[in-house]
Design a protein around this motif. Structure first.
Motif, PDB file in Angstrom:
ATOM      1  N   PHE A 114       0.829  -1.206   0.000  1.00  0.00           N
ATOM      2  CA  PHE A 114       0.000   0.000   0.000  1.00  0.00           C
ATOM      3  C   PHE A 114       0.862   1.254   0.000  1.00  0.00           C
ATOM      4  N   GLU A 115       1.963   1.215   0.708  1.00  0.00           N
ATOM      5  CA  GLU A 115       2.871   2.366   0.716  1.00  0.00           C
ATOM      6  C   GLU A 115       3.469   2.584  -0.674  1.00  0.00           C
ATOM      7  N   ASN A 116       3.904   1.501  -1.316  1.00  0.00           N
ATOM      8  CA  ASN A 116       4.449   1.616  -2.676  1.00  0.00           C
ATOM      9  C   ASN A 116       3.417   2.182  -3.641  1.00  0.00           C
ATOM     10  N   GLN A 117       2.186   1.730  -3.496  1.00  0.00           N
ATOM     11  CA  GLN A 117       1.132   2.222  -4.369  1.00  0.00           C
ATOM     12  C   GLN A 117       0.863   3.708  -4.103  1.00  0.00           C
ATOM     13  N   GLU A 118       0.690   4.044  -2.825  1.00  0.00           N
ATOM     14  CA  GLU A 118       0.288   5.400  -2.446  1.00  0.00           C
ATOM     15  C   GLU A 118       1.351   6.447  -2.752  1.00  0.00           C
ATOM     16  N   PHE A 119       2.619   6.069  -2.635  1.00  0.00           N
ATOM     17  CA  PHE A 119       3.683   7.054  -2.811  1.00  0.00           C
ATOM     18  C   PHE A 119       4.419   6.954  -4.139  1.00  0.00           C
ATOM     19  N   ASN A 120       4.155   5.918  -4.909  1.00  0.00           N
ATOM     20  CA  ASN A 120       4.844   5.755  -6.191  1.00  0.00           C
ATOM     21  C   ASN A 120       3.883   5.591  -7.365  1.00  0.00           C
ATOM     22  N   LEU A 121       3.107   4.521  -7.340  1.00  0.00           N
ATOM     23  CA  LEU A 121       2.273   4.195  -8.492  1.00  0.00           C
ATOM     24  C   LEU A 121       1.145   5.203  -8.703  1.00  0.00           C
ATOM     25  N   TYR A 122       0.367   5.475  -7.670  1.00  0.00           N
ATOM     26  CA  TYR A 122      -0.779   6.370  -7.840  1.00  0.00           C
ATOM     27  C   TYR A 122      -0.358   7.797  -8.172  1.00  0.00           C
ATOM     28  N   PRO A 123       0.692   8.342  -7.544  1.00  0.00           N
ATOM     29  CA  PRO A 123       1.136   9.677  -7.969  1.00  0.00           C
ATOM     30  C   PRO A 123       1.608   9.712  -9.431  1.00  0.00           C
ATOM     31  N   ALA A 124       2.205   8.608  -9.889  1.00  0.00           N
ATOM     32  CA  ALA A 124       2.602   8.545 -11.302  1.00  0.00           C
ATOM     33  C   ALA A 124       1.364   8.626 -12.191  1.00  0.00           C
ATOM     34  N   CYS A 125       0.310   7.937 -11.789  1.00  0.00           N
ATOM     35  CA  CYS A 125      -0.943   8.004 -12.549  1.00  0.00           C
ATOM     36  C   CYS A 125      -1.493   9.423 -12.538  1.00  0.00           C
ATOM     37  N   ASP A 126      -1.515  10.039 -11.357  1.00  0.00           N
ATOM     38  CA  ASP A 126      -2.022  11.414 -11.259  1.00  0.00           C
ATOM     39  C   ASP A 126      -1.234  12.362 -12.147  1.00  0.00           C
ATOM     40  N   LYS A 127       0.040  12.129 -12.247  1.00  0.00           N
ATOM     41  CA  LYS A 127       0.902  12.996 -13.053  1.00  0.00           C
ATOM     42  C   LYS A 127       0.652  12.787 -14.553  1.00  0.00           C
ATOM     43  N   LEU A 128       0.423  11.554 -14.949  1.00  0.00           N
ATOM     44  CA  LEU A 128       0.330  11.228 -16.370  1.00  0.00           C
ATOM     45  C   LEU A 128      -1.083  11.250 -16.943  1.00  0.00           C
ATOM     46  N   PHE A 129      -2.087  11.041 -16.106  1.00  0.00           N
ATOM     47  CA  PHE A 129      -3.458  10.981 -16.595  1.00  0.00           C
ATOM     48  C   PHE A 129      -4.013  12.396 -16.689  1.00  0.00           C
ATOM     49  N   ASP A 130      -4.468  12.762 -17.874  1.00  0.00           N
ATOM     50  CA  ASP A 130      -5.113  14.069 -18.021  1.00  0.00           C
ATOM     51  C   ASP A 130      -6.581  13.950 -17.593  1.00  0.00           C
ATOM     52  N   VAL A 131      -7.317  15.055 -17.700  1.00  0.00           N
ATOM     53  CA  VAL A 131      -8.715  15.080 -17.255  1.00  0.00           C
ATOM     54  C   VAL A 131      -9.537  14.039 -17.994  1.00  0.00           C
ATOM     55  N   ASN A 132      -9.306  13.883 -19.284  1.00  0.00           N
ATOM     56  CA  ASN A 132     -10.053  12.893 -20.067  1.00  0.00           C
ATOM     57  C   ASN A 132      -9.753  11.476 -19.598  1.00  0.00           C
ATOM     58  N   ALA A 133      -8.496  11.180 -19.317  1.00  0.00           N
ATOM     59  CA  ALA A 133      -8.121   9.846 -18.850  1.00  0.00           C
ATOM     60  C   ALA A 133      -8.730   9.557 -17.483  1.00  0.00           C
ATOM     61  N   VAL A 134      -8.738  10.556 -16.605  1.00  0.00           N
ATOM     62  CA  VAL A 134      -9.331  10.362 -15.270  1.00  0.00           C
ATOM     63  C   VAL A 134     -10.838  10.172 -15.385  1.00  0.00           C
ATOM     64  N   THR A 135     -11.474  10.959 -16.234  1.00  0.00           N
ATOM     65  CA  THR A 135     -12.921  10.818 -16.448  1.00  0.00           C
ATOM     66  C   THR A 135     -13.240   9.434 -16.990  1.00  0.00           C
TER      67      THR A 135
END
Length: 150
Positions: A114-135
Motif C-alpha cells: 500500500f505504501e508503494n502504491q500510495e507514494f509511487n504508483l498512484y502519484p505517477a498516474c495522477d501525473k500522467l493521466f489528463d482530465v479525459n483519462a481520469v474521467t
C-alpha cells in the motif's frame, strides 16, 4: 482532478486495512464474525488488484517508460505475494489453526504494498493521466463495479 487517483485508491486501501484490523481483533472473540470480515477484506483486495491491473496498468504501459514498467512489475509481484498469503491465512483460519505469524506477515506485505502504491504508483498516474483519462477511469470504475455486482 488533482490527485484523484491517489485519493480514491488510497481511501479504498484504508478501508481494506480497517477490515483486516477488525478481522484480527475479532478472530478470537467471535471467529464467525472474523471470517466474514476476512471475506469482505479478501474480496475488496481482489477488486483493488483487478482495478490496478485492468484499469491503471494498461494506461501506464502505453507510455512505454522503463521506470513505469518497473513500478508495474513490482506491483504485479506484490499482488501475487499478497494473494498467496491471503489464501494461506484463509485456509488456516478455515481449519481453526493458529495463524498469528502468517497474519503478521500478511500485514507487513500489505503495508509495504500500500505504501508503494500510495507514494509511487498512484502519484505517477495522477501525473500522467489528463482530465479525459481520469474521467474515463471513473466511468470504467463505475462500469466495473456494476458488472461485478451482477
Amino acid at each position: 482532478m488533482n490527485k484523484f487517483i491517489t485519493h480514491y485508491f488510497s481511501a479504498n486501501q484504508q478501508r481494506l486495512e480497517l477490515l483486516y484490523i477488525a478481522f484480527r481483533k475479532h478472530k478470537n472473540r467471535d471467529p464467525e464474525w472474523a471470517k466474514r470480515l476476512f471475506l469482505l477484506f479478501s474480496c475488496g483486495l481482489e477488486q483493488q488488484i483487478a482495478w490496478n491491473q485492468a484499469l491503471l496498468f494498461p494506461v501506464l504501459q502505453a507510455h512505454n517508460d522503463s521506470q513505469l514498467n518497473e513500478l508495474i512489475h513490482k506491483a504485479i509481484d506484490e499482488h501475487q505475494q499478497i494473494k498467496d498469503q491471503v489464501s494461506w491465512v484463509f485456509n488456516l483460519t478455515e481449519k481453526g489453526l493458529e495463524s498469528h505469524d502468517d497474519e503478521q506477515r500478511l500485514e507487513y506485505l500489505l503495508s509495504d504494498h500500500f505504501e508503494n502504491q500510495e507514494f509511487n504508483l498512484y502519484p505517477a498516474c495522477d501525473k500522467l493521466f489528463d482530465v479525459n483519462a481520469v474521467t474515463h477511469l471513473i466511468e470504467q470504475l463505475a462500469s466495473y463495479n456494476q458488472t461485478a455486482s451482477q
